[in-house]
Scaffold this motif. Structure first.
Motif, mmCIF file in Angstrom:
data_model
loop_
_atom_site.group_PDB
_atom_site.id
_atom_site.type_symbol
_atom_site.label_atom_id
_atom_site.label_comp_id
_atom_site.label_asym_id
_atom_site.label_seq_id
_atom_site.Cartn_x
_atom_site.Cartn_y
_atom_site.Cartn_z
ATOM 1 N N HIS A 35 0.837 -1.198 0.000
ATOM 2 C CA HIS A 35 0.000 0.000 0.000
ATOM 3 C C HIS A 35 0.877 1.256 0.000
ATOM 4 O O HIS A 35 1.899 1.302 0.692
ATOM 5 C CB HIS A 35 -0.901 0.045 1.229
ATOM 6 N N THR A 36 0.435 2.289 -0.753
ATOM 7 C CA THR A 36 1.219 3.518 -0.879
ATOM 8 C C THR A 36 0.354 4.737 -0.588
ATOM 9 O O THR A 36 -0.774 4.844 -1.069
ATOM 10 C CB THR A 36 1.807 3.653 -2.302
ATOM 11 N N ILE A 38 0.605 8.887 -0.940
ATOM 12 C CA ILE A 38 1.353 9.993 -1.524
ATOM 13 C C ILE A 38 0.709 11.306 -1.096
ATOM 14 O O ILE A 38 -0.480 11.524 -1.326
ATOM 15 C CB ILE A 38 1.387 9.904 -3.061
ATOM 16 N N LEU A 50 2.285 10.602 -9.427
ATOM 17 C CA LEU A 50 1.302 9.530 -9.293
ATOM 18 C C LEU A 50 1.186 8.741 -10.595
ATOM 19 O O LEU A 50 1.145 7.500 -10.587
ATOM 20 C CB LEU A 50 -0.052 10.112 -8.899
ATOM 21 N N TYR A 53 4.192 6.606 -10.974
ATOM 22 C CA TYR A 53 4.123 5.486 -10.036
ATOM 23 C C TYR A 53 3.227 4.383 -10.598
ATOM 24 O O TYR A 53 3.536 3.192 -10.487
ATOM 25 C CB TYR A 53 3.581 5.990 -8.700
ATOM 26 N N LEU A 57 4.334 0.377 -11.459
ATOM 27 C CA LEU A 57 3.609 -0.812 -10.996
ATOM 28 C C LEU A 57 3.077 -1.610 -12.175
ATOM 29 O O LEU A 57 3.093 -2.846 -12.166
ATOM 30 C CB LEU A 57 2.456 -0.401 -10.080
ATOM 31 N N VAL A 119 -5.063 -3.147 -8.097
ATOM 32 C CA VAL A 119 -4.550 -1.861 -7.604
ATOM 33 C C VAL A 119 -5.633 -0.795 -7.742
ATOM 34 O O VAL A 119 -6.102 -0.521 -8.851
ATOM 35 C CB VAL A 119 -3.291 -1.416 -8.379
ATOM 36 N N VAL A 121 -6.109 3.068 -7.415
ATOM 37 C CA VAL A 121 -5.438 4.363 -7.318
ATOM 38 C C VAL A 121 -6.514 5.407 -7.020
ATOM 39 O O VAL A 121 -7.485 5.531 -7.766
ATOM 40 C CB VAL A 121 -4.714 4.714 -8.629
ATOM 41 N N SER A 157 -4.103 -3.867 -3.439
ATOM 42 C CA SER A 157 -3.334 -2.751 -2.900
ATOM 43 C C SER A 157 -3.978 -1.408 -3.211
ATOM 44 O O SER A 157 -4.706 -1.245 -4.192
ATOM 45 C CB SER A 157 -1.901 -2.772 -3.443
ATOM 46 N N VAL A 159 -3.220 2.788 -3.673
ATOM 47 C CA VAL A 159 -2.304 3.902 -3.874
ATOM 48 C C VAL A 159 -3.146 5.154 -3.687
ATOM 49 O O VAL A 159 -3.906 5.542 -4.576
ATOM 50 C CB VAL A 159 -1.661 3.889 -5.277
ATOM 51 N N PHE A 178 0.319 1.424 5.559
ATOM 52 C CA PHE A 178 0.974 1.877 4.332
ATOM 53 C C PHE A 178 2.444 1.501 4.390
ATOM 54 O O PHE A 178 3.189 1.992 5.240
ATOM 55 C CB PHE A 178 0.823 3.392 4.156
#
Length: 256
Positions: A35-36, A38, A50, A53, A57, A119, A121, A157, A159, A178
């Protein structure tokens, strides 16, 4: 299932670059740092970083993945992505979350035994939360908290990007899940205090330009990071579109 690369370069060492013109990669381990978060104020380079990123990925996961983009603010920088099938804007962001949440629970229940990466986002997550009525806000925060706490083993995950990552929008201390925390631009001290452990002090005298800042890995490894300056925006959007349309046309990894 394709075995994806665990180690992914997401930027270069800020100090090595500015002090010695040396390009030293900063990488994340996708097995550990799933997990991210930002964070960055206006002008910090958050949107471009972003997108970069996402690309990193995507090159790691490629066709063995599902990317979904929730764009609450509908930043002009994301305009080329609006026609993608996995792009959700404004109030429809809740639909993006529901899709990911349901897929995670199908895996948890054993109905879906696959572990291909998923993912989500989410840009301007905190602003989205603040726009909701109390009941829906609690439901959304609860789902985000579950994904943060359960997603790693199920290959789901998050983001999340926002300006101020207040703990109040991450229920039951879920913000600690995170594995990657990035703060871009010259943030105020309170932002660092929100996301950095007390034992790690941050010198706020650094004057970061857009796309520069700090990255914290697994709550203990603090580095100074610089995201690359993107020269070919057309190519950047093209790859992000492929990710959000579920199309993998890339064979080689991108160069840092």
């Amino acid at each position: 299932m394709k075995k994806y690369d665990n180690k992914v370069c997401v930027g270069i060492d800020y100090i090595k670059w500015h002090s010695y013109a040396s390009k030293q990669d900063i990488s994340i381990d996708l097995e550990q740092n799933i997990h991210t978060l930002i964070s960055g104020m206006s002008g910090s380079g958050k949107s471009t970083s972003l997108l970069y990123y996402i690309i990193k990925l995507y090159f790691a996961f490629c066709s063995e993945s599902l990317f979904i983009f929730a764009d609450f603010k509908q930043d002009d920088q994301f305009k080329p992505l609006r026609s993608c099938k996995n792009y959700f804007a404004y109030k429809n962001c809740v639909n993006a979350l529901d899709i990911v949440y349901e897929k995670m629970h199908l895996r948890q229940e054993g109905v879906d035994k696959s572990r291909t990466p998923i993912v989500l986002v989410f840009d301007e997550y905190v602003a989205f939360i603040l726009s909701l009525e109390k009941k829906q806000k609690e439901e959304v925060m609860s789902k985000i908290g579950e994904i943060l706490m359960l997603g790693r083993s199920l290959k789901v995950s998050l983001v999340l990007a926002c300006q101020r990552p207040d703990a109040s929008v991450f229920p039951q201390g879920s913000r600690v899940n995170f594995g990657v925390i990035i703060v871009l631009g010259s943030a105020i001290k309170s932002i660092y205090d929100m996301v950095l452990p007390k034992e790690l002090t941050m010198d706020t005298n650094y004057k970061f330009d857009a796309g520069e800042g700090v990255i914290l890995l697994q709550s203990r490894d603090l580095k100074f990071i610089k995201f690359p300056i993107v020269i070919n925006n057309e190519r950047l959007y093209e790859i992000c579109q492929e990710a959000l349309n579920g199309k993998c046309k890339i064979e080689a990894k991108p160069q840092s």
